[in-house]
Design a protein around this motif. Structure first.
Motif, PDB file in Angstrom:
ATOM      1  N   GLU A  19       0.939  -1.328  -0.009  1.00  0.00           N
ATOM      2  CA  GLU A  19      -0.054   0.047   0.060  1.00  0.00           C
ATOM      3  C   GLU A  19       0.932   1.339   0.155  1.00  0.00           C
ATOM      4  O   GLU A  19       1.745   1.404   0.991  1.00  0.00           O
ATOM      5  CB  GLU A  19      -1.026   0.018   1.277  1.00  0.00           C
ATOM      6  CG  GLU A  19      -1.878  -1.239   1.159  1.00  0.00           C
ATOM      7  CD  GLU A  19      -2.861  -1.337   2.255  1.00  0.00           C
ATOM      8  OE1 GLU A  19      -3.293   0.026   3.031  1.00  0.00           O
ATOM      9  OE2 GLU A  19      -3.532  -2.136   2.536  1.00  0.00           O
ATOM     10  N   CYS A  20       0.742   2.025  -0.932  1.00  0.00           N
ATOM     11  CA  CYS A  20       1.864   3.236  -1.242  1.00  0.00           C
ATOM     12  C   CYS A  20       1.044   4.362  -1.447  1.00  0.00           C
ATOM     13  O   CYS A  20      -0.111   4.514  -1.458  1.00  0.00           O
ATOM     14  CB  CYS A  20       2.648   2.724  -2.561  1.00  0.00           C
ATOM     15  SG  CYS A  20       3.272   1.546  -2.622  1.00  0.00           S
ATOM     16  N   ARG A  21       1.705   5.374  -1.432  1.00  0.00           N
ATOM     17  CA  ARG A  21       1.293   6.797  -1.736  1.00  0.00           C
ATOM     18  C   ARG A  21       2.310   7.314  -2.545  1.00  0.00           C
ATOM     19  O   ARG A  21       3.536   7.232  -2.381  1.00  0.00           O
ATOM     20  CB  ARG A  21       1.162   7.906  -0.384  1.00  0.00           C
ATOM     21  CG  ARG A  21       0.134   7.558   0.433  1.00  0.00           C
ATOM     22  CD  ARG A  21      -0.619   8.739   1.122  1.00  0.00           C
ATOM     23  NE  ARG A  21      -2.002   8.146   1.881  1.00  0.00           N
ATOM     24  CZ  ARG A  21      -3.269   8.176   1.167  1.00  0.00           C
ATOM     25  NH1 ARG A  21      -3.142   8.729  -0.088  1.00  0.00           N
ATOM     26  NH2 ARG A  21      -4.216   7.696   1.722  1.00  0.00           N
ATOM     27  N   VAL A  22       1.961   8.549  -3.674  1.00  0.00           N
ATOM     28  CA  VAL A  22       2.888   8.918  -4.549  1.00  0.00           C
ATOM     29  C   VAL A  22       3.648   9.945  -3.509  1.00  0.00           C
ATOM     30  O   VAL A  22       2.993  10.934  -3.019  1.00  0.00           O
ATOM     31  CB  VAL A  22       2.295   9.707  -5.451  1.00  0.00           C
ATOM     32  CG1 VAL A  22       3.117  10.425  -6.363  1.00  0.00           C
ATOM     33  CG2 VAL A  22       1.533   8.368  -6.597  1.00  0.00           C
ATOM     34  N   ARG A  23       4.939   9.757  -3.709  1.00  0.00           N
ATOM     35  CA  ARG A  23       5.752  10.908  -3.074  1.00  0.00           C
ATOM     36  C   ARG A  23       6.135  12.075  -3.761  1.00  0.00           C
ATOM     37  O   ARG A  23       5.912  13.224  -3.435  1.00  0.00           O
ATOM     38  CB  ARG A  23       6.886  10.323  -2.467  1.00  0.00           C
ATOM     39  CG  ARG A  23       7.843  10.983  -1.639  1.00  0.00           C
ATOM     40  CD  ARG A  23       7.643  11.681  -0.441  1.00  0.00           C
ATOM     41  NE  ARG A  23       7.424  10.439   0.604  1.00  0.00           N
ATOM     42  CZ  ARG A  23       8.451  10.021   1.528  1.00  0.00           C
ATOM     43  NH1 ARG A  23       9.584  10.891   1.372  1.00  0.00           N
ATOM     44  NH2 ARG A  23       8.071   9.358   2.413  1.00  0.00           N
ATOM     45  N   GLU A  24       6.268  11.895  -4.917  1.00  0.00           N
ATOM     46  CA  GLU A  24       6.710  12.857  -5.971  1.00  0.00           C
ATOM     47  C   GLU A  24       6.349  12.379  -7.443  1.00  0.00           C
ATOM     48  O   GLU A  24       6.790  11.194  -7.769  1.00  0.00           O
ATOM     49  CB  GLU A  24       7.946  13.449  -5.747  1.00  0.00           C
ATOM     50  CG  GLU A  24       9.141  12.426  -6.267  1.00  0.00           C
ATOM     51  CD  GLU A  24      10.527  13.070  -5.911  1.00  0.00           C
ATOM     52  OE1 GLU A  24      10.816  13.951  -4.976  1.00  0.00           O
ATOM     53  OE2 GLU A  24      11.361  12.755  -6.778  1.00  0.00           O
ATOM     54  N   VAL A  25       6.146  13.257  -8.302  1.00  0.00           N
ATOM     55  CA  VAL A  25       6.431  12.959  -9.737  1.00  0.00           C
ATOM     56  C   VAL A  25       7.655  13.825 -10.508  1.00  0.00           C
ATOM     57  O   VAL A  25       7.495  14.944 -10.198  1.00  0.00           O
ATOM     58  CB  VAL A  25       5.099  13.226 -10.580  1.00  0.00           C
ATOM     59  CG1 VAL A  25       4.976  12.965 -11.713  1.00  0.00           C
ATOM     60  CG2 VAL A  25       3.794  12.440  -9.843  1.00  0.00           C
ATOM     61  N   SER A  26       8.352  13.191 -10.948  1.00  0.00           N
ATOM     62  CA  SER A  26       9.573  13.663 -11.405  1.00  0.00           C
ATOM     63  C   SER A  26       9.333  14.461 -12.844  1.00  0.00           C
ATOM     64  O   SER A  26       8.332  14.076 -13.768  1.00  0.00           O
ATOM     65  CB  SER A  26      10.814  12.825 -11.698  1.00  0.00           C
ATOM     66  OG  SER A  26      11.237  12.422 -10.185  1.00  0.00           O
ATOM     67  N   PRO A  27      10.300  15.400 -13.208  1.00  0.00           N
ATOM     68  CA  PRO A  27      10.159  16.114 -14.549  1.00  0.00           C
ATOM     69  C   PRO A  27      10.026  14.815 -15.636  1.00  0.00           C
ATOM     70  O   PRO A  27       9.537  15.073 -16.849  1.00  0.00           O
ATOM     71  CB  PRO A  27      11.192  16.925 -14.651  1.00  0.00           C
ATOM     72  CG  PRO A  27      11.584  17.322 -13.119  1.00  0.00           C
ATOM     73  CD  PRO A  27      11.365  16.114 -12.537  1.00  0.00           C
ATOM     74  N   ASP A  28      10.671  14.021 -15.587  1.00  0.00           N
ATOM     75  CA  ASP A  28      10.780  12.995 -16.647  1.00  0.00           C
ATOM     76  C   ASP A  28       9.697  11.864 -16.316  1.00  0.00           C
ATOM     77  O   ASP A  28       9.765  10.875 -17.079  1.00  0.00           O
ATOM     78  CB  ASP A  28      12.344  11.980 -16.538  1.00  0.00           C
ATOM     79  CG  ASP A  28      12.237  11.160 -15.229  1.00  0.00           C
ATOM     80  OD1 ASP A  28      11.351  11.254 -14.322  1.00  0.00           O
ATOM     81  OD2 ASP A  28      13.041  10.276 -15.093  1.00  0.00           O
TER      82      ASP A  28
END
Length: 142
Positions: A19-28
């Motif tokens: 079970e996860c959460r999105v920590r960050e979405v990178s520019p790539d």
């Protein structure tokens, strides 16, 4: 091999479910996920990925690799907790440093067998996992 939901992945055979959460979405467009226990790993972007959004990641035990002989795209240090011989397969239960349990299923003819207490690298490739946002639909390859 590619279930349409985390429910199906868990219902049909065994699976490792994070079970996860999105920590960050990178520019790539790659996405850094954090499990509820704090394990971090980066995956390819998927539809609906946004910081703080919840998702499930599933990996079947037969796709988990142990050791460095064939490095995996996603890997972690772990301790072997239990080794069980089940017919022609070997079930290996490992604990990540976060305490999360990951089950691997190895061919019974594995020559480099591990023992409880061993430190190992475990992991899997992107193609061998499913990512299911809270909507419940598989997003990894979309």
């Amino acid at each position: 091999r590619h279930p349409v939901s985390s429910f199906v992945a868990d219902f049909v055979g065994s699976t490792n479910l994070f079970e996860c959460r999105v920590r960050e979405v990178s520019p790539d467009a790659s996405v850094l996920l954090a499990t509820d226990a704090g394990t971090l790993f980066r995956v390819a972007g998927f539809r609906g990925a946004a910081p703080a959004h919840a998702c499930h990641v599933t990996v079947r035990p037969e796709f988990i690799r142990l050791g460095d002989a064939m490095p995996a795209e996603i890997s972690f240090a772990a301790s072997v907790a239990k080794v069980t011989f089940v017919g022609n397969v070997i079930d290996v239960t490992c604990a990540l440093d976060s305490g999360e349990i990951v089950n691997a299923e190895l061919a019974g003819n594995t020559k480099d067998l591990v023992a409880a207490g061993d430190r190992v690298r475990i992991g899997w490739d992107f193609a061998d996992m499913g990512i299911f946002p809270d909507s419940g639909t598989r997003q990894h390859d979309q």
